[in-house]
Design an enzyme around this catalytic site. Structure first.
Site, mmCIF file in Angstrom:
data_model
loop_
_atom_site.group_PDB
_atom_site.id
_atom_site.type_symbol
_atom_site.label_atom_id
_atom_site.label_comp_id
_atom_site.label_asym_id
_atom_site.label_seq_id
_atom_site.Cartn_x
_atom_site.Cartn_y
_atom_site.Cartn_z
ATOM 1 N N TYR A 119 0.822 -1.207 0.000
ATOM 2 C CA TYR A 119 0.000 0.000 0.000
ATOM 3 C C TYR A 119 0.860 1.262 0.000
ATOM 4 C CZ TYR A 119 -4.709 -1.883 0.794
ATOM 5 O OH TYR A 119 -5.926 -2.485 0.659
ATOM 6 N N LYS A 154 2.949 -15.319 2.055
ATOM 7 C CA LYS A 154 3.171 -15.992 0.775
ATOM 8 C C LYS A 154 4.671 -16.256 0.670
ATOM 9 C CE LYS A 154 1.698 -17.505 -3.257
ATOM 10 N NZ LYS A 154 0.831 -18.701 -3.392
ATOM 11 N N ASP A 202 -3.147 -18.111 -0.186
ATOM 12 C CA ASP A 202 -4.127 -18.792 -1.044
ATOM 13 C C ASP A 202 -4.813 -19.920 -0.267
ATOM 14 O OD1 ASP A 202 -1.642 -20.046 -1.001
ATOM 15 O OD2 ASP A 202 -1.697 -20.685 -3.094
ATOM 16 N N ASP A 247 -6.442 -7.056 3.844
ATOM 17 C CA ASP A 247 -7.545 -6.372 3.170
ATOM 18 C C ASP A 247 -8.452 -7.411 2.520
ATOM 19 O OD1 ASP A 247 -9.042 -4.266 1.989
ATOM 20 O OD2 ASP A 247 -7.983 -4.628 0.101
ATOM 21 N N ASP A 263 -12.332 -9.024 3.989
ATOM 22 C CA ASP A 263 -13.599 -8.965 3.243
ATOM 23 C C ASP A 263 -14.210 -10.361 3.126
ATOM 24 O OD1 ASP A 263 -13.472 -6.218 2.754
ATOM 25 O OD2 ASP A 263 -14.126 -6.450 0.671
HETATM 26 C C1 IPM Z 1 -10.449 -1.258 3.849
HETATM 27 C C2 IPM Z 1 -10.685 -0.599 2.524
HETATM 28 C C3 IPM Z 1 -9.519 0.327 2.221
HETATM 29 C C4 IPM Z 1 -8.262 -0.515 2.151
HETATM 30 C C5 IPM Z 1 -9.698 1.151 0.937
HETATM 31 C C6 IPM Z 1 -10.992 1.931 0.963
HETATM 32 C C7 IPM Z 1 -8.540 2.053 0.667
HETATM 33 O O1 IPM Z 1 -10.888 -1.533 1.519
HETATM 34 O O2 IPM Z 1 -10.356 -0.542 4.865
HETATM 35 O O3 IPM Z 1 -10.350 -2.477 3.888
HETATM 36 O O4 IPM Z 1 -7.959 -1.090 1.093
HETATM 37 O O5 IPM Z 1 -7.570 -0.592 3.156
HETATM 38 MN MN MN Z 2 -10.912 -3.567 2.191
#
Ligand code: IPM
Ligand code: MN
Length: 366
Positions: free
Chosen positions: A144, A195, A228, A252, A256
């Site tokens: 990042y 990884k 993975d 990240d 999700d």
């Molecule tokens: C999160 C989001 C952020 C990230 C984005 C909005 C920059 O997806 O907080 O997980 O990638 O960290």
């Molecule tokens: Mn995210």
């Protein structure tokens, strides 16, 4: 403690809708404590671009610096998607905020109540007791933020884009400390994700984590997975995990995935902490729901406010040490959703309530 002072950055689309729900619940939950809420609002994200020409205006940053914590909504939306990538609300506000305050530790609790297993895309027999995982993501390093990060036109007419993934031993050790503390407060099982079969940063990550945990917390059961494989394990048998621990981009993605198997992004809170302490001698932190601005439902008053309210509860716990009030809020949410009062994202065919009805029910259950 007479008051708690925090910055409120609601952001865009459903951001302000769920933020006002969270503030109402906070107000009510704190009412009998005698502690005042001393918060001030500031623009961030798309709305700040529209009003001030910057996604993170200096005045907003100043307010955050003067506060003991930041309660963040969410930023971004279709309106700003045509801006150059570096100027888009997410990249131009959230990432600089994390970096500016060195909020290197992101904690995302993946919690699915037993009564809500229907909301998960996983088969119920895989999660008979729901899900309870904590994901710890390194938040200010890796790909990042690594430099160089650029797009260049090459002399042969081609175009090349470059991101740099970089980690230092010291960065890995400081997030390992957070992982140790978290594992110790839960079931002492830590799974580190990397990884290391491909990436140098991961080889270092695995080495440092192994050495550090064996030295500092030998009683923690430490395991390692390639990312993975971890992604696969998370959907096939999520409850094998207690604390998942990983670098920025893997975290990240995995968080999700964790959110969706926990039923709804609308339930997922997060805390981003650093080393700096506020005037209560607690960690300064940024608290935000993980779900984003939800353009498809914005303006309809139907967004699930739980993630924002749970983020506020995390703020009380970590940045103000108000454990009892945080727990009270979490219990009220549990009682409300397991009792059947639910917004559309977790209603599965039964009658869905609006954001304000949901908020009122939570307040009643406090
Ligand atoms: C999160 C989001 C952020 C990230 C984005 C909005 C920059 O997806 O907080 O997980 O990638 O960290
Ligand atoms: Mn995210």
């Amino acid at each position: 403690m007479e008051s708690i002072k925090f910055a409120v950055l609601s952001g865009d689309l459903i951001g302000p809708e769920v933020m006002s729900a969270a503030l109402e619940v906070l107000q009510e939950a704190m009412a009998s404590s005698g502690i005042q809420l001393d918060f001030q609002e500031a623009d961030v994200g798309g709305i700040a671009i529209d009003r001030h020409g910057s996604a993170l205006p200096q005045a907003t940053l100043d307010l955050c610096s003067q506060s003991d914590a930041i309660l963040f909504g969410s930023v971004g939306g279709p309106k700003w998607e045509s801006l150059p990538p570096q100027e888009q609300p997410e990249r131009a506000s959230l990432l600089p905020l994390r970096k500016h305050f060195s909020l290197f530790a992101n904690l995302r609790p993946g919690l699915l109540f037993k009564e809500l297993t229907q909301a998960s895309p996983l088969k119920e027999e895989r999660i008979p007791d729901g899900i309870d995982i904590l994901c710890i993501r390194e938040l200010t390093g890796g790909i990042y933020f690594g430099q160089p990060k650029e797009t260049t036109s090459l002399s042969d007419g081609d175009i090349q884009a470059l991101d740099t993934m970089v980690y230092r031993k010291s960065e890995i050790e400081r997030i390992a400390d957070v992982a140790i503390e978290a594992a110790n407060s839960r079931n002492k099982r830590l799974c580190s994700v990397d990884k290391a079969n491909v990436l140098e940063t991961s080889v270092l990550w695995r080495q440092v984590v192994t050495d550090y945990i064996s030295k500092k917390a030998p009683d923690i059961e430490l395991s390692h997975l390639y990312v993975d494989n971890a992604a696969m394990q998370l959907v096939s048998n999520p409850n094998q995990f207690d604390v998942l621990f990983t670098e920025n981009m893997f975290g990240d993605i995995l968080s999700d995935e964790m959110a969706v198997i926990c039923g709804s992004l609308g339930m997922l809170a997060s805390a981003s902490l650093g080393k700096s302490k506020n005037k209560h001698n607690k960690p300064f932190g940024l608290y935000e729901p993980a779900g984003g601005t939800a353009p498809d439902i914005a303006g309809k008053g139907i967004a699930n406010p739980c993630a924002q309210i749970l983020s506020a509860a995390l703020m009380l716990r970590f940045s103000f040490g108000l454990e009892a009030i945080a727990t009270k809020i979490e219990k009220a949410i549990k009682k409300t959703v397991t009792g059947g009062t639910r917004t559309g994202d977790i209603a599965f065919g039964s009658k869905a309530v609006s954001t304000s009805e949901m908020t009122a029910a939570i307040i009643k259950n406090l």
